[in-house]
Structure formats: structure tokens, C-alpha cells
Design a protein around this motif. Structure first.
Motif, mmCIF file in Angstrom:
data_model
loop_
_atom_site.group_PDB
_atom_site.id
_atom_site.type_symbol
_atom_site.label_atom_id
_atom_site.label_comp_id
_atom_site.label_asym_id
_atom_site.label_seq_id
_atom_site.Cartn_x
_atom_site.Cartn_y
_atom_site.Cartn_z
ATOM 1 N N LEU A 65 0.839 -1.195 0.000
ATOM 2 C CA LEU A 65 0.000 0.000 0.000
ATOM 3 C C LEU A 65 0.876 1.247 0.000
ATOM 4 C CD1 LEU A 65 -3.085 0.456 0.055
ATOM 5 C CD2 LEU A 65 -2.878 0.909 2.507
ATOM 6 N N LEU A 66 0.653 2.108 -0.997
ATOM 7 C CA LEU A 66 1.379 3.368 -1.112
ATOM 8 C C LEU A 66 0.487 4.523 -0.675
ATOM 9 C CD1 LEU A 66 2.983 2.926 -4.665
ATOM 10 C CD2 LEU A 66 3.846 2.095 -2.474
ATOM 11 N N ASP A 67 1.109 5.614 -0.297
ATOM 12 C CA ASP A 67 0.408 6.842 0.065
ATOM 13 C C ASP A 67 0.451 7.769 -1.140
ATOM 14 O OD1 ASP A 67 -0.396 9.334 1.015
ATOM 15 O OD2 ASP A 67 0.555 9.078 2.967
ATOM 16 N N ALA A 68 -0.728 8.082 -1.706
ATOM 17 C CA ALA A 68 -0.777 8.912 -2.911
ATOM 18 C C ALA A 68 -0.180 10.292 -2.680
ATOM 19 C CB ALA A 68 -2.219 9.047 -3.394
ATOM 20 N N THR A 69 -0.160 10.760 -1.448
ATOM 21 C CA THR A 69 0.397 12.084 -1.163
ATOM 22 C C THR A 69 1.922 12.063 -1.086
ATOM 23 O OG1 THR A 69 0.250 11.811 1.246
ATOM 24 C CG2 THR A 69 -1.691 12.672 0.114
ATOM 25 N N ARG A 70 2.494 10.844 -1.078
ATOM 26 C CA ARG A 70 3.956 10.726 -0.989
ATOM 27 C C ARG A 70 4.568 9.991 -2.177
ATOM 28 N NH1 ARG A 70 5.375 8.526 4.921
ATOM 29 N NH2 ARG A 70 7.472 8.862 4.086
ATOM 30 N N GLY A 71 3.743 9.283 -2.945
ATOM 31 C CA GLY A 71 4.250 8.589 -4.116
ATOM 32 C C GLY A 71 5.050 7.342 -3.759
ATOM 33 N N LEU A 72 5.878 6.910 -4.695
ATOM 34 C CA LEU A 72 6.697 5.709 -4.522
ATOM 35 C C LEU A 72 8.075 6.108 -4.021
ATOM 36 C CD1 LEU A 72 6.776 2.560 -5.130
ATOM 37 C CD2 LEU A 72 7.935 3.192 -7.246
ATOM 38 N N GLU A 73 8.515 5.496 -2.936
ATOM 39 C CA GLU A 73 9.825 5.790 -2.370
ATOM 40 C C GLU A 73 10.703 4.539 -2.403
ATOM 41 O OE1 GLU A 73 9.402 7.540 1.471
ATOM 42 O OE2 GLU A 73 8.171 9.216 0.762
ATOM 43 N N VAL A 74 11.983 4.735 -2.151
ATOM 44 C CA VAL A 74 12.944 3.621 -2.198
ATOM 45 C C VAL A 74 12.534 2.524 -1.223
ATOM 46 C CG1 VAL A 74 15.333 2.958 -1.763
ATOM 47 C CG2 VAL A 74 14.841 5.106 -2.949
ATOM 48 N N GLN A 75 12.028 2.904 -0.054
ATOM 49 C CA GLN A 75 11.625 1.907 0.933
ATOM 50 C C GLN A 75 10.506 1.027 0.397
ATOM 51 O OE1 GLN A 75 12.892 0.761 3.435
ATOM 52 N NE2 GLN A 75 11.322 -0.185 4.727
ATOM 53 N N ASP A 76 9.605 1.594 -0.404
ATOM 54 C CA ASP A 76 8.536 0.788 -1.008
ATOM 55 C C ASP A 76 9.117 -0.285 -1.920
ATOM 56 O OD1 ASP A 76 6.321 2.279 0.108
ATOM 57 O OD2 ASP A 76 6.837 3.877 -1.292
ATOM 58 N N LEU A 77 10.112 0.087 -2.698
ATOM 59 C CA LEU A 77 10.741 -0.884 -3.606
ATOM 60 C C LEU A 77 11.462 -1.979 -2.825
ATOM 61 C CD1 LEU A 77 12.170 1.528 -6.338
ATOM 62 C CD2 LEU A 77 10.204 -0.012 -6.548
ATOM 63 N N LYS A 78 12.050 -1.621 -1.683
ATOM 64 C CA LYS A 78 12.716 -2.627 -0.855
ATOM 65 C C LYS A 78 11.706 -3.616 -0.285
ATOM 66 C CE LYS A 78 16.760 0.112 0.493
ATOM 67 N NZ LYS A 78 17.505 0.736 1.626
ATOM 68 N N ILE A 79 10.561 -3.092 0.152
ATOM 69 C CA ILE A 79 9.511 -3.978 0.667
ATOM 70 C C ILE A 79 9.024 -4.898 -0.447
ATOM 71 C CG2 ILE A 79 7.192 -4.069 1.644
ATOM 72 C CD1 ILE A 79 7.766 -1.334 2.930
ATOM 73 N N ALA A 80 8.790 -4.326 -1.636
ATOM 74 C CA ALA A 80 8.316 -5.124 -2.770
ATOM 75 C C ALA A 80 9.315 -6.214 -3.136
ATOM 76 C CB ALA A 80 8.051 -4.221 -3.977
ATOM 77 N N SER A 81 10.594 -5.875 -3.142
ATOM 78 C CA SER A 81 11.628 -6.861 -3.479
ATOM 79 C C SER A 81 11.639 -8.003 -2.467
ATOM 80 C CB SER A 81 13.005 -6.187 -3.524
ATOM 81 O OG SER A 81 13.067 -5.241 -4.566
ATOM 82 N N ARG A 82 11.430 -7.667 -1.197
ATOM 83 C CA ARG A 82 11.390 -8.715 -0.158
ATOM 84 C C ARG A 82 10.225 -9.668 -0.406
ATOM 85 N NH1 ARG A 82 13.010 -10.169 5.194
ATOM 86 N NH2 ARG A 82 11.804 -12.071 5.583
#
Length: 498
Positions: free
Chosen positions: A308-325
Motif C-alpha cells: 500500500l502506497l500513500d498517494a500524497t507521498r508517491g513511490l519511495e525507495v523503501q517501497d521498492l525494498k519492501i516489494a523486493s522482499r
């Protein structure tokens, strides 16, 4: 909600009396987070418990505090009060070493007004240090206290004796209903087998039951709206929410029945809320480390994971790390952009996140992306329908004939290279597992096979065999003797690749 299979026993008490320790003792594993500081538990957590053969569903609750309803401790208390609705019994836990407190007396008064039967549990009663507190607890008017030590497992037999008269009949009734449901399912299976035989078809049990409950975990950074989204789906304030970051600490699983608007079917979903996952460098407190570890374990046991992303913050590096995990663990991944109702320039945001995902998750292209709003409910039914489809792909086994046809066509369209004039031989492929789909290709001289050709085969499996955006594992194996040039001169294991 799905019908309960076991009687429900709620554990109630003020902070730091050992409720979560008792919960873990009853269910036989460390499911709830435990720490010396008070207020660790915030949302109620459920688990199947056993006590000398007596089975029931134990519910751990937040510590009861006398605060304003609008405050975080006050909202936690309201959640605890709601947990008693529909319960079959309650365990009121006090700290026998600390003795009775005004807060214990307040909880006792409230419990006496409820219709649910109560067992008074005097915890931390090992040795003689708790004797005075046990004697004091008689003044609560809740019957004889049961001295226990949740940490050391003492007093189990007495607790069993106190609970049996309260829930044994309900347990027997629910067990009978469960046996009847199993008998009906067995009759349906026999009817399907009989119909297949009459039609001259071979009947096989499905490896994956598409009607089975879906285990769906919601993960993301703090304050992305994970708990709010689950509350929206349930249409109740089941999970604690608020403006404070990091409210959720335990991974909370809630069984829920979803009515699919497209098919009209009722599907069961196990919704799993998790603690927000910050960058590792920012996670320094012990309790937050435990919360993040708990969330990662929830990912390991889920079937489909929604980032789940926050539309007010967009996609961040931490999101990609979670997705990769999530992908590394072999779970089926989808991404949802929450707070869509307040997004600036939604079209550009969606396309930008799509491009960033394609670039940042090169190991898995085409991850499903949805725009949702936990506040308005936008896009949630579409997301859930796609989650079931993704689970089906993740669980699918390709028929051997179709797999061999694809393999022969792939080799014919693009034969393996011949480095040094010696052709690499790929002999055959087999699917060795599902959830995630796992394939093994057998051949010779596999050490010389370029990674680009492996990607060619992997992409072909995804695109032409219909696996889409689920992680697929591909391994290469050579003959048993890697030193015999007559057998192919070596071997290579390239998995797991996805």
C-alpha cells in the motif's frame, strides 16, 4: 464474518499484567509481541488455543487504561470493550504481586455489568509473593481467583477447571457443526467423482482449491492507511487507527466474507494487517524491530501481498525494498495507491508510479497496480477480484503436454547458443511445484548457458504459459556426474530466479 469454529475467550486486564504472555502460553507459540514496557498490545489478536484438550479461540486485547475516548489509550480501551461482544467467556487478568489497583477495580465493575461469564486470573503467582494480591482480589466480586504463572506455565489445571463449565457445551456444539460441514463436503466430492466416471472422464483432486480462503497481507510504510483500509473492507472499526504513526504493532489477522459484485459469490479472505516498515537505519527501538519482524513473518505466510502506497507521498525507495522482499519470498505481489481521493494530478501520479515499478522491480515486470481509497472505498472490489486471480496464477500447474509443447517451440524459435562450437543441450522441462510456480530444466553444459537465455525462457513461461506477474522460479540441472565430459561436462543451478 465466517462462522466461528471454536468458542471464544477474551483476555482482559490493565497494562503489563501478562495478558500477552498468557495468550502465547494458551496458543502454544509466541504469536503476540511481549515486552517489559506497558501498552505493547494495541489491537486485539486471535489464536487457536488448547488447555488440556479443551480447544477455544483466545483473544488478546490492549491494556485497559482510564483515558479520554479520543486519546490513543482511550481508543485502545474502546477496542477492548468491543471485543467482549459475542464472546463466550472472559479471563480477567490481574498482577497478584502488585495487588489490586483502582484500575483493576474499575475493570471489575465493568465486567460485572456484562453478560459474559468471567474467570478471575491472578497472574505472576509463582512462589509466595502473590498471596496478598490473591486475597485482595476476592473483593472484586468475581468469584475465586485462579492463581497462575503465565511465564512458567503454572496453574494450567486450575484454569482448565474454571473454564470447562463455561465453554465445554459451546465447544461440543461447534465441533458437531464442523463435522457436519465436513460430511457435506465429502458428499459433494463423491458426487463430483461419480459424475466424472459417468462421463468417462478421469477425476483428479485439485492441488489448489480456488474457493479456499485467500490469505491477503497488507504491507507498507507507516501511515499509508493499512488499518484504515481493512476497517473499510470490514465496515467496522476493527483495527485501531489515528493520526499517530506506528499505531499497529502486531500483525493482526481477521477472517472476513467478501461478496464479489461480479460473480455474486461469497469468498472468505483472511485479511492481515502489519506494522509500518521504515528504513532499517531508522528502526532502532527493540519494540519496532519486533513489530517489523512480525510483519515480515506475516508476508512469509501470506498468499497475496498488497503493498500500500500513500498517494500524497508517491513511490519511495523503501517501497521498492519492501516489494523486493515480497518477491524474494515467492509471494504474489500487487501494489495499491491509497488516498486516491486526495491525490494531485492522479493520471501523472499513476503513470509515474507504473514506470518507477517497471524500472525498480526489473526481476518481475507488470506487477498489478491499483488506485484505491480507504476513505471512499474506491477500487477495493476491483483489487480483491484481481487478488483472487493472482492467487490462482500463483497456484497453477501447467499440464505436462502443454509445458512440453511450449518448451519445444521455445527451443525451435531460439535455439541455445553453441559457445566454442559445442552446442548446449536442453533436454526437457518439468514443473516441480506451485505457490510459487517452480520449474526445472535438465540438460548438459549448463555452465555455459548465458543469463540472457535463461531470461528468455523465464519470460516465455510467464507470457506464453499465462503466469503473468507472479514470481516464477527456474532452475537448471545437469546430469549427476559433473566431471564426465561424455555426460555433458558440468552442471549449473541457476535458481531460484523469478
Amino acid at each position: 464474518m465466517p462462522a466461528r469454529k471454536l468458542p471464544q475467550v477474551v483476555i482482559i486486564g490493565r497494562p503489563n499484567v501478562g495478558k500477552s504472555t498468557l495468550f502465547n502460553r494458551l496458543i502454544g507459540k509466541r504469536l503476540a509481541l511481549v515486552d517489559d514496557q506497558p501498552g505493547v498490545t494495541r489491537d486485539r489478536r486471535m489464536g487457536e488455543a488448547g488447555l488440556l484438550g479443551l480447544e477455544f479461540e483466545a483473544v488478546d486485547t490492549a491494556g485497559w487504561e482510564d483515558e479520554d475516548d479520543a486519546s490513543l489509550p482511550g481508543r485502545m480501551r474502546v477496542q477492548t470493550q468491543v471485543s467482549l461482544k459475542g464472546a463466550d467467556a472472559a479471563l480477567f487478568v490481574i498482577d497478584s504481586r502488585a495487588g489490586l489497583t483502582p484500575l483493576d477495580e474499575e475493570i471489575g465493575r465493568w465486567l460485572r455489568e456484562q453478560e459474559v461469564p468471567v474467570v478471575l486470573v491472578a497472574n505472576k503467582a509463582e512462589g509466595n509473593a502473590g498471596e496478598s494480591g490473591i486475597l485482595e482480589s476476592y473483593s472484586l466480586g468475581l468469584g475465586d481467583p485462579v492463581p497462575v504463572s503465565a511465564e512458567h506455565g503454572e496453574g494450567v489445571a486450575d484454569l482448565y477447571s474454571a473454564l470447562v463449565p463455561l465453554i465445554a457445551d459451546k465447544a461440543e456444539q461447534l465441533e458437531l457443526e464442523a463435522e457436519q460441514a465436513k460430511a457435506i463436503a465429502a458428499d459433494e466430492l463423491a458426487a463430483r467423482a461419480e459424475a466424472a466416471a459417468a462421463a468417462g472422464e478421469e477425476f483428479e483432486l485439485e492441488e489448489h482449491d480456488p474457493k479456499a480462503p485467500l490469505s491477503l497481507a497488507i504491507v507498507g510504510r507507516p501511515n499509508a492507511g493499512k488499518s484504515t483500509l481493512i476497517n473499510r473492507l470490514l465496515d467496522e472499526d476493527r483495527l485501531l487507527t489515528g493520526p499517530e504513526a506506528g499505531i499497529t504493532r502486531d500483525s493482526i489477522a481477521v477472517d472476513w466474507e467478501w461478496d464479489d459484485p461480479k460473480t455474486g459469490q461469497t469468498r472468505i479472505i483472511k485479511l492481515i494487517d502489519t506494522a509500518g516498515m521504515r528504513k532499517r537505519a531508522k528502526v532502532v527501538e527493540k519494540l519496532e524491530k519486533l513489530s517489523v519482524s512480525d510483519g515480515l513473518r506475516a508476508v512469509d505466510y501470506a498468499e497475496v501481498v498488497v503493498l500500500l502506497l500513500d498517494a500524497t507521498r508517491g513511490l519511495e525507495v523503501q517501497d521498492l525494498k519492501i516489494a523486493s522482499r515480497v518477491i524474494e519470498e515467492g509471494r504474489a505481489l500487487m501494489v495499491a495507491i491509497n488516498k486516491w481521493d486526495v491525490a494531485d494530478d492522479p493520471s501523472a501520479l499513476f503513470n509515474g508510479i507504473r514506470s518507477a515499478l517497471e524500472e525498480g522491480l526489473s526481476q518481475l515486470r507488470g506487477v498489478p497496480l491499483f488506485a484505491v481509497s480507504a476513505k471512499t472505498g474506491k477500487g477495493l472490489d476491483t483489487m480483491l477480484g484481481a487478488a483472487f486471480k493472482l492467487r490462482d496464477d500463483w497456484s497453477r500447474r501447467v499440464p505436462t503436454s502443454a509445458l512440453n509443447r511450449w518448451f519445444d517451440d521455445a527451443l525451435g524459435a531460439n535455439p541455445p547458443p553453441a559457445p566454442g562450437g559445442r552446442r548446449i543441450k536442453l533436454r526437457y522441462i518439468t514443473q516441480v511445484g506451485t505457490r510459487p510456480p517452480r520449474f526445472v530444466i535438465f540438460g548438459s553444459r549448463l555452465f555455459d548457458l548465458p543469463n540472457s537465455y535463461e531470461r528468455y525462457l523465464l519470460n516465455g513461461i510467464r507470457k506464453q504459459l499465462g503466469f503473468g506477474a507472479v514470481p516464477v522460479r527456474l532452475s537448471l540441472k545437469s546430469p549427476k556426474n559433473p566431471y564426465d565430459d561424455n555426460q555433458g561436462g558440468g552442471g549449473k543451478f541457476s535458481g531460484p530466479k523469478s
